[in-house]
Enzyme design. Structure first.
Site, PDB file in Angstrom:
ATOM      1  N   ARG A   1      36.618  42.857  41.675  1.00  0.00           N
ATOM      2  CA  ARG A   1      37.330  41.448  41.416  1.00  0.00           C
ATOM      3  C   ARG A   1      37.456  40.900  42.605  1.00  0.00           C
ATOM      4  O   ARG A   1      37.375  39.632  43.236  1.00  0.00           O
ATOM      5  CB  ARG A   1      38.693  41.546  40.554  1.00  0.00           C
ATOM      6  CG  ARG A   1      39.369  40.419  40.049  1.00  0.00           C
ATOM      7  CD  ARG A   1      40.422  40.585  39.034  1.00  0.00           C
ATOM      8  NE  ARG A   1      41.111  39.399  38.806  1.00  0.00           N
ATOM      9  CZ  ARG A   1      42.438  39.094  39.265  1.00  0.00           C
ATOM     10  NH1 ARG A   1      43.004  39.943  40.194  1.00  0.00           N
ATOM     11  NH2 ARG A   1      42.918  38.055  38.877  1.00  0.00           N
TER      12      ARG A   1
ATOM     13  N   HIS B   1      36.256  37.083  43.886  1.00  0.00           N
ATOM     14  CA  HIS B   1      37.183  36.029  44.227  1.00  0.00           C
ATOM     15  C   HIS B   1      37.036  35.665  45.683  1.00  0.00           C
ATOM     16  O   HIS B   1      37.389  34.610  46.205  1.00  0.00           O
ATOM     17  CB  HIS B   1      38.835  36.387  43.797  1.00  0.00           C
ATOM     18  CG  HIS B   1      39.120  36.529  42.673  1.00  0.00           C
ATOM     19  ND1 HIS B   1      40.575  36.399  42.323  1.00  0.00           N
ATOM     20  CD2 HIS B   1      38.488  36.493  41.303  1.00  0.00           C
ATOM     21  CE1 HIS B   1      40.465  36.278  40.682  1.00  0.00           C
ATOM     22  NE2 HIS B   1      39.602  36.423  40.353  1.00  0.00           N
ATOM     23  N   ASP B   2      36.590  36.632  46.285  1.00  0.00           N
ATOM     24  CA  ASP B   2      36.196  35.923  47.834  1.00  0.00           C
ATOM     25  C   ASP B   2      34.909  35.127  47.757  1.00  0.00           C
ATOM     26  O   ASP B   2      35.091  33.872  48.268  1.00  0.00           O
ATOM     27  CB  ASP B   2      35.964  37.456  48.559  1.00  0.00           C
ATOM     28  CG  ASP B   2      35.360  37.168  50.116  1.00  0.00           C
ATOM     29  OD1 ASP B   2      36.100  36.143  50.701  1.00  0.00           O
ATOM     30  OD2 ASP B   2      34.409  37.478  50.489  1.00  0.00           O
TER      31      ASP B   2
ATOM     32  N   VAL C   1      35.278  31.311  46.667  1.00  0.00           N
ATOM     33  CA  VAL C   1      36.169  30.255  47.787  1.00  0.00           C
ATOM     34  C   VAL C   1      35.231  30.457  49.179  1.00  0.00           C
ATOM     35  O   VAL C   1      35.538  31.279  50.077  1.00  0.00           O
ATOM     36  CB  VAL C   1      37.502  31.012  48.070  1.00  0.00           C
ATOM     37  CG1 VAL C   1      38.184  29.897  48.912  1.00  0.00           C
ATOM     38  CG2 VAL C   1      38.066  31.399  46.724  1.00  0.00           C
TER      39      VAL C   1
ATOM     40  N   SER D   1      37.542  36.035  53.301  1.00  0.00           N
ATOM     41  CA  SER D   1      38.631  35.057  53.736  1.00  0.00           C
ATOM     42  C   SER D   1      39.764  35.623  52.809  1.00  0.00           C
ATOM     43  O   SER D   1      40.815  35.082  53.135  1.00  0.00           O
ATOM     44  CB  SER D   1      38.232  33.485  53.230  1.00  0.00           C
ATOM     45  OG  SER D   1      37.908  33.464  51.984  1.00  0.00           O
TER      46      SER D   1
ATOM     47  N   ASN E   1      45.253  35.060  42.330  1.00  0.00           N
ATOM     48  CA  ASN E   1      45.533  36.333  43.388  1.00  0.00           C
ATOM     49  C   ASN E   1      46.982  36.585  43.308  1.00  0.00           C
ATOM     50  O   ASN E   1      47.254  37.885  43.482  1.00  0.00           O
ATOM     51  CB  ASN E   1      44.926  36.053  44.723  1.00  0.00           C
ATOM     52  CG  ASN E   1      43.238  35.828  44.396  1.00  0.00           C
ATOM     53  OD1 ASN E   1      42.560  36.340  43.688  1.00  0.00           O
ATOM     54  ND2 ASN E   1      42.830  34.967  45.569  1.00  0.00           N
TER      55      ASN E   1
ATOM     56  N   PRO F   1      37.345  30.540  38.868  1.00  0.00           N
ATOM     57  CA  PRO F   1      37.652  30.349  37.121  1.00  0.00           C
ATOM     58  C   PRO F   1      39.064  30.913  36.816  1.00  0.00           C
ATOM     59  O   PRO F   1      39.185  31.929  37.030  1.00  0.00           O
ATOM     60  CB  PRO F   1      36.378  30.727  36.671  1.00  0.00           C
ATOM     61  CG  PRO F   1      35.832  31.773  37.536  1.00  0.00           C
ATOM     62  CD  PRO F   1      35.979  31.558  38.983  1.00  0.00           C
TER      63      PRO F   1
ATOM     64  N   HIS G   1      33.847  42.135  33.077  1.00  0.00           N
ATOM     65  CA  HIS G   1      35.170  42.431  32.471  1.00  0.00           C
ATOM     66  C   HIS G   1      35.009  43.431  31.244  1.00  0.00           C
ATOM     67  O   HIS G   1      35.957  43.886  30.742  1.00  0.00           O
ATOM     68  CB  HIS G   1      35.560  41.296  31.340  1.00  0.00           C
ATOM     69  CG  HIS G   1      36.195  40.177  32.351  1.00  0.00           C
ATOM     70  ND1 HIS G   1      36.603  39.044  31.768  1.00  0.00           N
ATOM     71  CD2 HIS G   1      36.720  40.098  33.704  1.00  0.00           C
ATOM     72  CE1 HIS G   1      37.320  38.328  32.872  1.00  0.00           C
ATOM     73  NE2 HIS G   1      37.205  39.019  33.938  1.00  0.00           N
TER      74      HIS G   1
ATOM     75  N   ASP H   1      38.175  45.524  27.518  1.00  0.00           N
ATOM     76  CA  ASP H   1      37.429  45.779  26.479  1.00  0.00           C
ATOM     77  C   ASP H   1      37.946  47.234  26.100  1.00  0.00           C
ATOM     78  O   ASP H   1      38.695  47.653  26.839  1.00  0.00           O
ATOM     79  CB  ASP H   1      36.098  45.932  26.778  1.00  0.00           C
ATOM     80  CG  ASP H   1      35.683  47.216  27.338  1.00  0.00           C
ATOM     81  OD1 ASP H   1      36.101  47.776  27.863  1.00  0.00           O
ATOM     82  OD2 ASP H   1      34.042  47.113  27.661  1.00  0.00           O
TER      83      ASP H   1
ATOM     84  N   ASP I   1      29.865  49.553  30.356  1.00  0.00           N
ATOM     85  CA  ASP I   1      28.927  49.548  28.905  1.00  0.00           C
ATOM     86  C   ASP I   1      28.960  48.012  28.484  1.00  0.00           C
ATOM     87  O   ASP I   1      29.281  47.209  29.193  1.00  0.00           O
ATOM     88  CB  ASP I   1      29.533  50.598  28.074  1.00  0.00           C
ATOM     89  CG  ASP I   1      31.060  50.223  27.551  1.00  0.00           C
ATOM     90  OD1 ASP I   1      31.568  49.104  27.710  1.00  0.00           O
ATOM     91  OD2 ASP I   1      31.790  51.292  27.214  1.00  0.00           O
TER      92      ASP I   1
END
Length: 321
Positions: free
Chosen positions: A61, A65-66, A69, A75, A93, A163, A193, A237, A244
């Site tokens: 993640r 997220h890096d 941006v 950053s 974050n 997002p 996810h 999940d 998986d």
């Protein structure tokens, strides 16, 4: 006519610069200067995941997220200063992004074995994401290397471009398109996810208000959400520490935890791909690896752009070269 010619020339120059930047990335970038860099990253990641399997999802993640941006430039690691508007406090974050101490340890170990700071934090984030997926029985892929680190951060851009869990399908498609990613990338990368957890504050509205949710699933998550505060965790999940295709099977059964998850299977153009991934782990794994490579190449800093940060806590800005 002159303005049209200027615009065409400008586009050509931008495409040329983009091609040069990507050309500076290679899978053997550190082979000569520090051949032990990648094995060291792998060792620290595997140890961190062994101690806490949730950490694999957290490192994946961080990379995501890096990259969303202003590109994959580390950053997200920069702390707040008088001149840096830290992305750590952005909505997506704040009190949520984690794993900074693992990246910190990787950086320290890599700098030690290399004898000096030659491996960027941006590359460390990218490789650590891959190694985390592999540690949780997911696919591997060749990571292109040679990124450099940003000297700035932008909380505003993070708030605008990462997002959110409340987006519908059209918003998600537009969000990913802004990063040069298509609908297949959207579905494949959302498949990340298959690992990890989400806080109650991100799914409470879905279980209360969405119609396209399995009633038993909603009831279970309702009990979890009401038994504690916003930071209560639910798995994304049924097997949150194992790579998986059950994430996609959940979507087909209207058991997506987040509104943005279920949006991928809601009567829109991504339904067929969700069905395919739910039945074929091999196809999902291959597409996920390809999309991770694509995401990892979003606007990298290369050559003399940016810097290579030194060994400082949680990516604080250094005077590195």
């Amino acid at each position: 006519m002159a303005s049209s010619s200027f615009l065409f020339l400008h586009v050509l120059v931008m495409l040329s610069l983009a091609s040069m930047a990507f050309a500076d990335l290679s899978d053997d970038f550190y082979d000569d200067v520090c051949p032990e860099a990648l094995p060291t990253i792998k060792r620290v990641v595997e140890d961190a995941v062994r101690q806490e399997r949730r950490m694999g999802a957290s490192l994946l993640r961080l990379h995501f997220h890096d990259c969303f941006v202003n590109g994959c430039d580390a950053s997200i690691l920069l702390d707040q200063t008088d001149t840096i508007d830290s992305e750590k406090t952005a909505r997506a974050n704040n009190n949520s992004a984690r794993g900074f101490e693992v990246i910190d340890k990787i950086k320290s170990e890599v700098d030690k074995i290399c004898g000096r700071p030659v491996v960027s934090c941006a590359d460390i984030l990218t490789v650590a994401a891959r190694d985390s997926v592999v540690a949780l029985h997911g696919p591997t892929w060749e990571v292109q290397l040679g990124r450099r680190d940003s000297t700035t951060a932008s909380r505003t851009t993070a708030n605008n471009d990462i997002p959110t869990p409340f987006m519908d399908l059209s918003a998600l498609i537009n969000n990913f398109k802004k990063q040069g990613l298509d609908e297949e990338d959207l579905v494949a990368l959302s498949g990340g996810h298959t690992l990890g957890f989400a806080q109650c504050s991100t799914f409470r509205n879905r279980i209360y208000n969405d119609a396209n949710i399995d009633s038993t699933f909603a009831s279970q998550r309702y009990k979890l959400s009401t038994s504690g505060g916003d930071s209560n965790l639910a798995s994304l999940d049924p097997t949150p520490a194992f790579f998986d295709s059950k994430y996609f099977s959940n979507l087909v059964s209207n058991k997506g935890l987040l509104h943005s998850d279920q949006a991928l299977f809601s009567g829109g153009e991504t339904d067929d791909l969700v069905k395919t991934y739910s039945k074929n782990l091999k196809t999902f794994s291959e597409d996920f690896a390809e999309s991770m490579i694509k995401m990892g190449n979003i606007k990298p800093l290369t050559g003399k752009q940016g810097q290579i940060r030194g060994r400082l806590r949680e990516g604080e800005l250094s005077k590195g070269k």
